[in-house]
Scaffold this active site. Structure first.
Site, PDB file in Angstrom:
ATOM      1  N   LEU A 179       4.182  -1.141  12.055  1.00 39.54           N
ATOM      2  CA  LEU A 179       4.227  -0.368  10.816  1.00 39.54           C
ATOM      3  C   LEU A 179       2.886   0.311  10.574  1.00 39.54           C
ATOM      4  CD1 LEU A 179       5.752   0.434   8.224  1.00 39.54           C
ATOM      5  CD2 LEU A 179       4.830  -1.643   7.170  1.00 39.54           C
ATOM      6  N   GLY A 238      -8.706  -4.201  -0.805  1.00 39.18           N
ATOM      7  CA  GLY A 238     -10.008  -4.500  -0.223  1.00 39.18           C
ATOM      8  C   GLY A 238      -9.942  -4.604   1.291  1.00 39.18           C
ATOM      9  N   LYS A 285       0.830  -1.206   0.000  1.00 37.94           N
ATOM     10  CA  LYS A 285       0.000   0.000   0.000  1.00 37.94           C
ATOM     11  C   LYS A 285       0.861   1.252   0.000  1.00 37.94           C
ATOM     12  CE  LYS A 285      -3.911  -2.339   0.743  1.00 37.94           C
ATOM     13  NZ  LYS A 285      -3.383  -3.711   0.767  1.00 37.94           N
ATOM     14  N   LYS A 336      -6.877   5.618   2.699  1.00 37.35           N
ATOM     15  CA  LYS A 336      -7.680   5.145   3.832  1.00 37.35           C
ATOM     16  C   LYS A 336      -6.834   4.990   5.095  1.00 37.35           C
ATOM     17  CE  LYS A 336      -6.249   0.597   3.416  1.00 37.35           C
ATOM     18  NZ  LYS A 336      -5.893  -0.435   4.398  1.00 37.35           N
TER      19      LYS A 336
END
Length: 369
Positions: free
Chosen positions: A318, A160, A126, A215
């Site tokens: 993290l 997701g 990500k 997000k």
């Protein structure tokens, strides 16, 4: 059944690997730590990153990256974003990406431009990566330049609402697999889907990556609000929903500025689904960071956001929202878009304002909006 390689044995890579193994696929994971490799092979457990869960017997581990790459139909990159480029550089030194005789990628020319026999490269990481010029880029944009030319517009991004702790238990989870090449997306969906993994295809690679990165920033804000709610009678469920809705709107604004192609991406599990679980779940590390900023004054140990990124080991976990916040702040300036929640989190992480001060200013701004 497919042969699958998973590069990096963190919690998320391990969880999805175990579920793929339970579905009958043969999974080989690459890990740096020799003890972790031995534990996965002998105890069927990731004792370091996902302890307490028994993995499928179809999952094995290796310290040799070529053993997790060669001969697989699907290769899943699961390294944290800050280690991803160096990991891919190792992959590019082994077949099929480099001919052992010539040391080049000319072996790919035999496949033609359609790349029909190429292994699929899936990405779990990500956030954003930095270009040589210092500009934030999406992960797929960076990796397409690193992999051989036939991989242009063929990389697969997997996202997701999917906490590793639930995936490894076989709890029902929805995933989005996004690729500019519909054949790649559909084939990956067929490989990944199982009774507990519901997989959906998408062509909006930019939109899905925007959601996956942003997000985590929103989850830090959500954690801050959650902790303040326990201290103040002014906040409750109504305010929590306000922040969630405002976060989704901000993600859409950012995605539109960066080139997202499908508005429905943000109302799908890639957007609102992942946002909701990241902000609300007890497993969320970014939400945890937000709560600890208020409850444990964890930022007292740092001078600002760059110090957090340089010494993230001090946190003990993290939180990818920190690096995402720095890059999104830069992108907002470049694109001239207003992202009040991201800006607020940036100021808090950079110690330009306290959470208590910023949250009231932020809410006042949302009322006016």
């Amino acid at each position: 059944m497919a042969k699958i390689g998973i590069i990096s044995a963190g919690a998320w890579g391990t969880a999805i690997g175990s579920q793929l193994g339970k579905a009958g696929h043969t999974v080989r994971m690459w890990a740096r730590e020799e003890k972790l490799v031995n534990d996965i092979n002998e105890l069927h457990e990731n004792t370091l990153y996902l302890p307490g869960y028994t993995l499928s017997e179809n999952v094995s581990a290796t310290k040799h990256i070529e053993e997790a790459v060669v001969g697989n139909e699907l290769i899943i990159l699961a390294s944290p974003s800050q280690y991803l480029v160096s990991t891919v550089e190792q992959i590019l030194k082994v077949p099929p990406f480099v001919s052992t005789e010539t040391g080049s990628s000319d072996a790919f020319s035999e496949n033609g431009s359609n790349g029909a026999s190429l292994p699929i490269i899936g990405i779990l990481s990500k956030g954003f990566l930095k270009s040589d010029e210092g500009q934030p880029l999406f992960i797929t944009q960076v990796l397409e330049k690193m992999f051989p030319e036939p991989y242009n517009n063929r990389l697969l991004y997997i996202s997701g609402p999917s906490h590793a702790e639930e995936v490894v238990q076989g709890k029902v989870t929805g995933l989005i697999v996004a690729s500019s090449n519909p054949i790649v997306s559909i084939r990956a969906r067929e490989i990944l889907k199982s009774r507990s993994l519901l997989v959906f295809s998408s062509l909006d690679v930019i939109g899905v990556q925007t959601c996956a990165a942003a997000k985590n920033i929103m989850a830090i804000a959500f954690g801050i609000l959650s902790a303040i709610t326990e201290e103040s009678p002014l906040f409750g469920d109504n305010c929590s929903s306000l922040l969630l809705a405002a976060s989704l709107n901000e993600m859409q604004t950012l995605g539109k500025a960066l080139g997202a192609t499908h508005s429905e991406t943000f109302t799908s599990i890639a957007g609102v689904g992942d946002l909701d679980v990241t902000c609300r779940s007890e497993f969320g590390r970014n939400r945890r960071l937000g709560r600890e900023i208020v409850q444990k004054k964890i930022l007292d140990a740092f001078s600002g956001i760059d110090d957090i990124l340089e010494h993230s080991n001090r946190l003990g976990y993290l939180a990818e929202g920190v690096s995402a916040c720095k890059y999104v702040h830069q992108l907002a300036v470049e694109k001239n878009v207003k992202l009040p929640i991201s800006d607020a989190v940036y100021k808090i992480l950079n110690k330009e304002a306290t959470p208590q001060d910023i949250i009231f200013k932020l809410l006042d701004g949302e009322k006016d909006a």
